[in-house]
Motif scaffolding. Sequence first.
Motif, PDB file in Angstrom:
ATOM      1  N   ILE A 193      27.357  24.287 -18.592  1.00 37.87           N
ATOM      2  CA  ILE A 193      27.861  23.360 -17.680  1.00 37.87           C
ATOM      3  C   ILE A 193      27.233  21.910 -18.202  1.00 37.87           C
ATOM      4  CG2 ILE A 193      28.109  22.314 -15.292  1.00 37.87           C
ATOM      5  CD1 ILE A 193      27.699  25.334 -14.524  1.00 37.87           C
ATOM      6  N   GLY A 194      28.270  20.801 -18.245  1.00 37.86           N
ATOM      7  CA  GLY A 194      27.638  19.544 -18.596  1.00 37.86           C
ATOM      8  C   GLY A 194      28.758  18.465 -18.428  1.00 37.86           C
ATOM      9  N   LYS A 195      28.494  17.464 -19.093  1.00 34.38           N
ATOM     10  CA  LYS A 195      29.513  16.271 -19.282  1.00 34.38           C
ATOM     11  C   LYS A 195      29.734  15.962 -20.840  1.00 34.38           C
ATOM     12  CE  LYS A 195      26.472  12.170 -18.677  1.00 34.38           C
ATOM     13  NZ  LYS A 195      26.215  11.194 -17.904  1.00 34.38           N
ATOM     14  N   GLY A 196      30.841  15.349 -20.846  1.00 36.52           N
ATOM     15  CA  GLY A 196      31.116  14.864 -22.220  1.00 36.52           C
ATOM     16  C   GLY A 196      31.545  15.671 -23.444  1.00 36.52           C
ATOM     17  N   GLY A 197      31.495  17.071 -23.156  1.00 36.83           N
ATOM     18  CA  GLY A 197      31.991  18.019 -24.154  1.00 36.83           C
ATOM     19  C   GLY A 197      30.948  18.161 -25.218  1.00 36.83           C
ATOM     20  N   MET A 198      31.320  18.967 -26.385  1.00 38.12           N
ATOM     21  CA  MET A 198      30.182  19.582 -27.286  1.00 38.12           C
ATOM     22  C   MET A 198      31.131  19.391 -28.722  1.00 38.12           C
ATOM     23  SD  MET A 198      28.069  22.313 -25.172  1.00 38.12           S
ATOM     24  CE  MET A 198      26.253  21.759 -26.280  1.00 38.12           C
ATOM     25  N   ASN A 199      30.462  19.439 -29.944  1.00 38.34           N
ATOM     26  CA  ASN A 199      30.811  19.389 -30.974  1.00 38.34           C
ATOM     27  C   ASN A 199      31.620  20.743 -31.465  1.00 38.34           C
ATOM     28  OD1 ASN A 199      29.124  21.242 -31.968  1.00 38.34           O
ATOM     29  ND2 ASN A 199      27.823  19.358 -32.937  1.00 38.34           N
ATOM     30  N   SER A 200      32.360  20.626 -32.447  1.00 37.01           N
ATOM     31  CA  SER A 200      33.123  21.562 -33.275  1.00 37.01           C
ATOM     32  C   SER A 200      32.392  22.968 -33.541  1.00 37.01           C
ATOM     33  CB  SER A 200      33.864  21.180 -34.278  1.00 37.01           C
ATOM     34  OG  SER A 200      33.288  20.839 -35.116  1.00 37.01           O
ATOM     35  N   THR A 201      31.147  22.775 -33.679  1.00 34.58           N
ATOM     36  CA  THR A 201      30.142  24.046 -34.137  1.00 34.58           C
ATOM     37  C   THR A 201      30.247  24.711 -32.819  1.00 34.58           C
ATOM     38  OG1 THR A 201      29.014  22.788 -36.000  1.00 34.58           O
ATOM     39  CG2 THR A 201      28.056  24.585 -34.894  1.00 34.58           C
ATOM     40  N   VAL A 202      29.842  24.126 -31.716  1.00 37.48           N
ATOM     41  CA  VAL A 202      29.830  24.952 -30.457  1.00 37.48           C
ATOM     42  C   VAL A 202      30.913  25.188 -29.974  1.00 37.48           C
ATOM     43  CG1 VAL A 202      29.008  24.535 -27.936  1.00 37.48           C
ATOM     44  CG2 VAL A 202      27.795  23.300 -29.619  1.00 37.48           C
ATOM     45  N   ARG A 203      32.046  24.701 -30.269  1.00 38.25           N
ATOM     46  CA  ARG A 203      33.501  25.204 -29.706  1.00 38.25           C
ATOM     47  C   ARG A 203      33.732  26.429 -30.576  1.00 38.25           C
ATOM     48  NH1 ARG A 203      36.379  20.888 -30.865  1.00 38.25           N
ATOM     49  NH2 ARG A 203      37.009  21.429 -33.004  1.00 38.25           N
ATOM     50  N   GLU A 204      33.082  26.632 -31.974  1.00 39.81           N
ATOM     51  CA  GLU A 204      33.518  27.900 -32.702  1.00 39.81           C
ATOM     52  C   GLU A 204      32.362  28.929 -32.327  1.00 39.81           C
ATOM     53  OE1 GLU A 204      36.168  28.559 -34.749  1.00 39.81           O
ATOM     54  OE2 GLU A 204      36.805  26.733 -33.907  1.00 39.81           O
ATOM     55  N   GLN A 205      31.204  28.405 -31.556  1.00 40.90           N
ATOM     56  CA  GLN A 205      30.172  29.445 -31.289  1.00 40.90           C
ATOM     57  C   GLN A 205      30.644  30.106 -29.842  1.00 40.90           C
ATOM     58  OE1 GLN A 205      26.762  26.639 -31.318  1.00 40.90           O
ATOM     59  NE2 GLN A 205      26.081  27.439 -33.148  1.00 40.90           N
ATOM     60  N   LEU A 206      31.441  29.254 -29.150  1.00 37.48           N
ATOM     61  CA  LEU A 206      31.918  29.790 -27.796  1.00 37.48           C
ATOM     62  C   LEU A 206      33.099  30.905 -27.907  1.00 37.48           C
ATOM     63  CD1 LEU A 206      31.735  26.433 -25.840  1.00 37.48           C
ATOM     64  CD2 LEU A 206      30.747  28.669 -25.253  1.00 37.48           C
ATOM     65  N   ARG A 207      33.730  30.383 -29.216  1.00 40.54           N
ATOM     66  CA  ARG A 207      34.970  31.174 -29.595  1.00 40.54           C
ATOM     67  C   ARG A 207      34.733  32.942 -29.278  1.00 40.54           C
ATOM     68  NH1 ARG A 207      39.951  29.918 -31.719  1.00 40.54           N
ATOM     69  NH2 ARG A 207      39.106  27.967 -32.698  1.00 40.54           N
ATOM     70  N   GLY A 208      35.601  33.409 -28.260  1.00 38.59           N
ATOM     71  CA  GLY A 208      35.552  34.925 -28.034  1.00 38.59           C
ATOM     72  C   GLY A 208      34.434  35.245 -27.118  1.00 38.59           C
ATOM     73  N   ARG A 209      33.597  34.134 -26.581  1.00 36.92           N
ATOM     74  CA  ARG A 209      32.587  34.697 -25.937  1.00 36.92           C
ATOM     75  C   ARG A 209      31.989  33.928 -24.651  1.00 36.92           C
ATOM     76  NH1 ARG A 209      27.457  34.720 -30.228  1.00 36.92           N
ATOM     77  NH2 ARG A 209      27.507  32.544 -30.526  1.00 36.92           N
ATOM     78  N   GLY A 210      32.423  32.630 -24.610  1.00 36.18           N
ATOM     79  CA  GLY A 210      31.972  31.751 -23.712  1.00 36.18           C
ATOM     80  C   GLY A 210      32.968  30.709 -23.373  1.00 36.18           C
ATOM     81  N   VAL A 211      32.408  29.842 -22.519  1.00 34.51           N
ATOM     82  CA  VAL A 211      33.207  28.537 -22.263  1.00 34.51           C
ATOM     83  C   VAL A 211      32.130  27.549 -21.588  1.00 34.51           C
ATOM     84  CG1 VAL A 211      35.316  29.888 -21.138  1.00 34.51           C
ATOM     85  CG2 VAL A 211      33.262  29.200 -19.764  1.00 34.51           C
ATOM     86  N   TYR A 212      32.756  26.412 -22.017  1.00 29.53           N
ATOM     87  CA  TYR A 212      31.949  25.103 -21.399  1.00 29.53           C
ATOM     88  C   TYR A 212      32.931  24.295 -20.483  1.00 29.53           C
ATOM     89  CZ  TYR A 212      30.470  20.246 -21.564  1.00 29.53           C
ATOM     90  OH  TYR A 212      29.891  19.073 -21.246  1.00 29.53           O
ATOM     91  N   PHE A 213      32.200  24.285 -19.235  1.00 31.03           N
ATOM     92  CA  PHE A 213      32.659  23.703 -18.206  1.00 31.03           C
ATOM     93  C   PHE A 213      32.287  22.521 -17.690  1.00 31.03           C
ATOM     94  CE2 PHE A 213      31.893  28.331 -16.264  1.00 31.03           C
ATOM     95  CZ  PHE A 213      33.225  28.597 -16.101  1.00 31.03           C
ATOM     96  N   ALA A 214      33.151  21.374 -17.316  1.00 27.74           N
ATOM     97  CA  ALA A 214      32.745  19.925 -17.154  1.00 27.74           C
ATOM     98  C   ALA A 214      32.591  19.645 -15.793  1.00 27.74           C
ATOM     99  CB  ALA A 214      33.827  19.299 -17.640  1.00 27.74           C
ATOM    100  N   PHE A 215      31.457  18.945 -15.551  1.00 30.99           N
ATOM    101  CA  PHE A 215      31.382  18.478 -14.159  1.00 30.99           C
ATOM    102  C   PHE A 215      31.140  16.982 -14.284  1.00 30.99           C
ATOM    103  CE2 PHE A 215      29.027  17.055 -10.358  1.00 30.99           C
ATOM    104  CZ  PHE A 215      29.740  17.853  -9.480  1.00 30.99           C
ATOM    105  N   THR A 216      31.763  16.297 -13.418  1.00 32.37           N
ATOM    106  CA  THR A 216      31.900  14.723 -13.453  1.00 32.37           C
ATOM    107  C   THR A 216      30.562  13.934 -13.253  1.00 32.37           C
ATOM    108  OG1 THR A 216      34.089  15.101 -12.481  1.00 32.37           O
ATOM    109  CG2 THR A 216      33.014  12.595 -12.566  1.00 32.37           C
ATOM    110  N   GLY A 217      30.175  13.257 -14.260  1.00 31.92           N
ATOM    111  CA  GLY A 217      28.981  12.342 -14.376  1.00 31.92           C
ATOM    112  C   GLY A 217      29.154  11.614 -13.073  1.00 31.92           C
ATOM    113  N   GLY A 218      28.129  11.117 -12.668  1.00 36.20           N
ATOM    114  CA  GLY A 218      28.071  10.390 -11.238  1.00 36.20           C
ATOM    115  C   GLY A 218      28.177  10.877  -9.912  1.00 36.20           C
ATOM    116  N   CYS A 219      28.366  12.071  -9.949  1.00 38.19           N
ATOM    117  CA  CYS A 219      28.467  13.026  -8.512  1.00 38.19           C
ATOM    118  C   CYS A 219      27.553  13.751  -8.334  1.00 38.19           C
ATOM    119  CB  CYS A 219      29.924  13.881  -8.956  1.00 38.19           C
ATOM    120  SG  CYS A 219      31.261  12.939  -8.860  1.00 38.19           S
ATOM    121  N   ALA A 220      26.336  13.256  -8.881  1.00 40.57           N
ATOM    122  CA  ALA A 220      24.886  14.162  -8.579  1.00 40.57           C
ATOM    123  C   ALA A 220      24.533  14.458  -7.124  1.00 40.57           C
ATOM    124  CB  ALA A 220      23.681  13.318  -9.111  1.00 40.57           C
TER     125      ALA A 220
END
Length: 179
Positions: free
Chosen positions: A92-119
């Motif tokens: 979970i984070g903000k702003g996304g991640m690079n293509s390397t992480v996108r490939e590392q997530l393939r078939g096994r995980g996800v990236y969740f976005a949470f809006t910055g400024g909403c602490a």
Amino acid sequence: MIIQLTTPLGDEILDLRAGDRVELSGRIYTARDEAHLRMKAEGIPFDPKGAVIYHCGPVIKDEKIIAAGPTTSARMNTLTGFILDNGVRALIGKGGMNSTVREQLRGRGVYFAFTGGCAALAASHMTLKGEHFPDLGMAEAVWIIELDHLPLVVGIDANGNDLFEKVMKHASREAQKRE
């Protein structure tokens, strides 16, 4: 439709698609740069199978979470592979991640976005349960948090679909039209 998920996560996340709205409940762990480096050197201090890591340095006062906004996830691009290799299923984070992480997530995980400024909103869905690596200080320690229906959006799915990349491509096309 909002998809309800509870940690630890399993193969149900493989059916999520970029853009899906979810509410996450259950135990998660915060980790920023220094925590990732420590875990890489000394081992992960919690069971990583099905775990979720939140890129966050929360503000804690009197053993309560006051604010827990996301940290820019790209800072952890080079530090993510080993945690996924050990069974972590979501970030979970903000702003996304690079293509390397996108490939590392393939078939096994996800990236969740949470809006910055909403602490404060994030903190309202959290209960503090403990801590690892307290010597790293408040922002860098690994905090153990119990979530109650934290609203998130799937930013990168297990098929390699990436909302952040899609938005950047769209913005680039629109900018070229104006030149």
